[in-house]
Design an enzyme around this catalytic site. Structure first.
Site, PDB file in Angstrom:
ATOM      1  N   ARG A  98     -16.213   0.395  -1.853  1.00 57.69           N
ATOM      2  CA  ARG A  98     -15.347   1.550  -2.105  1.00 57.69           C
ATOM      3  C   ARG A  98     -16.123   2.866  -2.128  1.00 57.69           C
ATOM      4  NH1 ARG A  98     -14.279  -2.947  -4.465  1.00 57.69           N
ATOM      5  NH2 ARG A  98     -12.206  -3.852  -4.227  1.00 57.69           N
ATOM      6  N   GLY A  99     -17.110   2.926  -1.261  1.00 63.06           N
ATOM      7  CA  GLY A  99     -17.927   4.128  -1.138  1.00 63.06           C
ATOM      8  C   GLY A  99     -19.145   4.149  -2.037  1.00 63.06           C
ATOM      9  N   SER A 155     -22.217   3.684   0.027  1.00 61.58           N
ATOM     10  CA  SER A 155     -22.130   4.371   1.316  1.00 61.58           C
ATOM     11  C   SER A 155     -23.254   5.374   1.516  1.00 61.58           C
ATOM     12  CB  SER A 155     -20.796   5.116   1.427  1.00 61.58           C
ATOM     13  OG  SER A 155     -20.748   6.185   0.484  1.00 61.58           O
ATOM     14  N   TYR A 157       0.854  -1.183   0.000  1.00 60.22           N
ATOM     15  CA  TYR A 157       0.000   0.000   0.000  1.00 60.22           C
ATOM     16  C   TYR A 157       0.892   1.234   0.000  1.00 60.22           C
ATOM     17  CZ  TYR A 157      -3.948  -3.019   1.378  1.00 60.22           C
ATOM     18  OH  TYR A 157      -4.928  -3.991   1.428  1.00 60.22           O
ATOM     19  N   LEU A 169     -18.609  -1.415   1.791  1.00 66.21           N
ATOM     20  CA  LEU A 169     -19.333  -0.295   1.192  1.00 66.21           C
ATOM     21  C   LEU A 169     -18.974  -0.142  -0.283  1.00 66.21           C
ATOM     22  CD1 LEU A 169     -19.159   2.357   4.067  1.00 66.21           C
ATOM     23  CD2 LEU A 169     -21.030   0.795   3.492  1.00 66.21           C
TER      24      LEU A 169
END
Length: 335
Positions: free
Chosen positions: A213-214, A217, A58, A211
């Protein structure tokens, strides 16, 4: 909000009912604020979250350094309760391109040495290859993790994004505590064969992307402009007609959430929580505000009528578009 715990497989410890996925604090979702990221980790620990998830690739080690700093600056009592899940093996170039995966035993031990140093810890609680290396039998990779366990550098074997056959082969080599894999209302592929296999073998699931990746959401809008370095700018589910269709699903979910007096995100997370005590959702909150919202899902109870309404609003396979671009889909949980 009361933080419950769930077992990490039959061989692992109990962990908080929600875990914190730290990837977005460093990579793939646009710019993040380091100070706020560390404050969010601290707030999660203070709220009773014990499971922190990161990966050595990452932002090429940045995320491990960030998590290490957050742990180092947290109160000792909270730091001691933290359990680290680390993914390894993805190969990157200096400009961020992806080169494949390395699951060779020598590489496993090398990756672990660097992760321990960046995180500032003497052991990693759950260690897992991020994607299966097609050139290395999983038995060899898992065997190397088992050797790290024998030497005290790792506590438990984990897997990530692999299919039922690979799970069985890995578990026949060494006890496997946990499988990390995407699972959400619109990513339910594990229900057919992977989840039954983990349950048969006593392996828990840490579910990322709860979620999407939003996307589900309740905060993502169709006119949102994504940065060039944001993964979602290339994700099929966020493109054109796919995005419009998927946001229609979100609006259907919003109607249910509104009737219950909770947010869309809390409803989506609560749905994953309802799937079983062996599933631990990872929330990818990058700010304390989003963390607080996510933690609120622990107080949401979905009864049979709620679950049926959610199923009607967002049926299995209702999403438009794959969860990754085609080249990346080739590396995911079918092997």
């Amino acid at each position: 909000m009361t933080m419950r715990t769930r077992p990490l497989g039959t061989t692992g410890p109990r962990v908080s009912a929600l875990g914190l996925g730290c990837m977005g604090m460093s990579a793939l979702y646009g710019e993040a604020d380091r100070t706020e990221s560390i404050a969010t980790v601290h707030a999660a620990l203070d709220a009773g979250v014990t499971l922190l998830d990161t990966g050595d690739f990452y932002a090429m080690g940045h995320n491990e350094l960030l998590v290490g700093e957050a742990l180092r600056t947290a109160p000792a009592a909270l730091r001691e309760k933290a359990l680290l899940s680390v993914k390894f093996g993805a190969l990157r170039t200096p400009d961020g391109d992806w080169l494949g995966y390395d699951g060779r035993p020598a590489a496993v031990k090398n990756f672990a040495a660097y992760s321990l140093q960046r995180l500032g810890v003497d052991h990693i609680d759950v260690y897992r290859l991020s994607r299966l290396d097609p050139d290395v039998p999983v038995e060899e990779t898992v065997g190397a993790i088992a050797e790290l366990i024998e030497k005290g550098y790792v506590r438990h074997v984990g897997l990530s994004e692999v299919g039922a056959d690979t799970i069985r082969r890995a578990a026949a080599t060494a006890p496997v505590a946990d499988l990390q894999i995407e699972y959400s209302l619109i990513s339910r592929g594990i229900e057919e064969s992977i989840l039954p296999t983990t349950r048969e073998l006593g392996i828990s699931v840490t579910a990322y992307g709860v979620l999407s990746r939003g996307l589900i959401s309740g905060h993502f809008t169709p006119d949102r402009q994504l940065a060039a370095d944001d993964f979602r700018a290339r994700s099929p589910r966020f493109q054109g007609d796919n995005l419009r269709h998927n946001l229609e699903l979100v609006e259907a979910l919003r109607e249910i959430a509104t009737r219950k007096g909770v947010s869309v995100a809390q409803t989506a997370i609560a749905w994953v929580l309802s799937r079983g005590e062996d599933i631990v959702p990872l929330v990818g909150a990058r700010t304390r505000e989003r963390l607080t919202e996510s933690l609120g899902a622990l107080d949401v109870t979905l009864d049979a009528a709620d679950l049926a309404a959610i199923e009607r609003a967002v049926p299995a396979d209702a999403a438009a578009g794959d969860r990754y671009p085609a080249p990346q889909m080739a590396h995911l949980g079918s092997r």
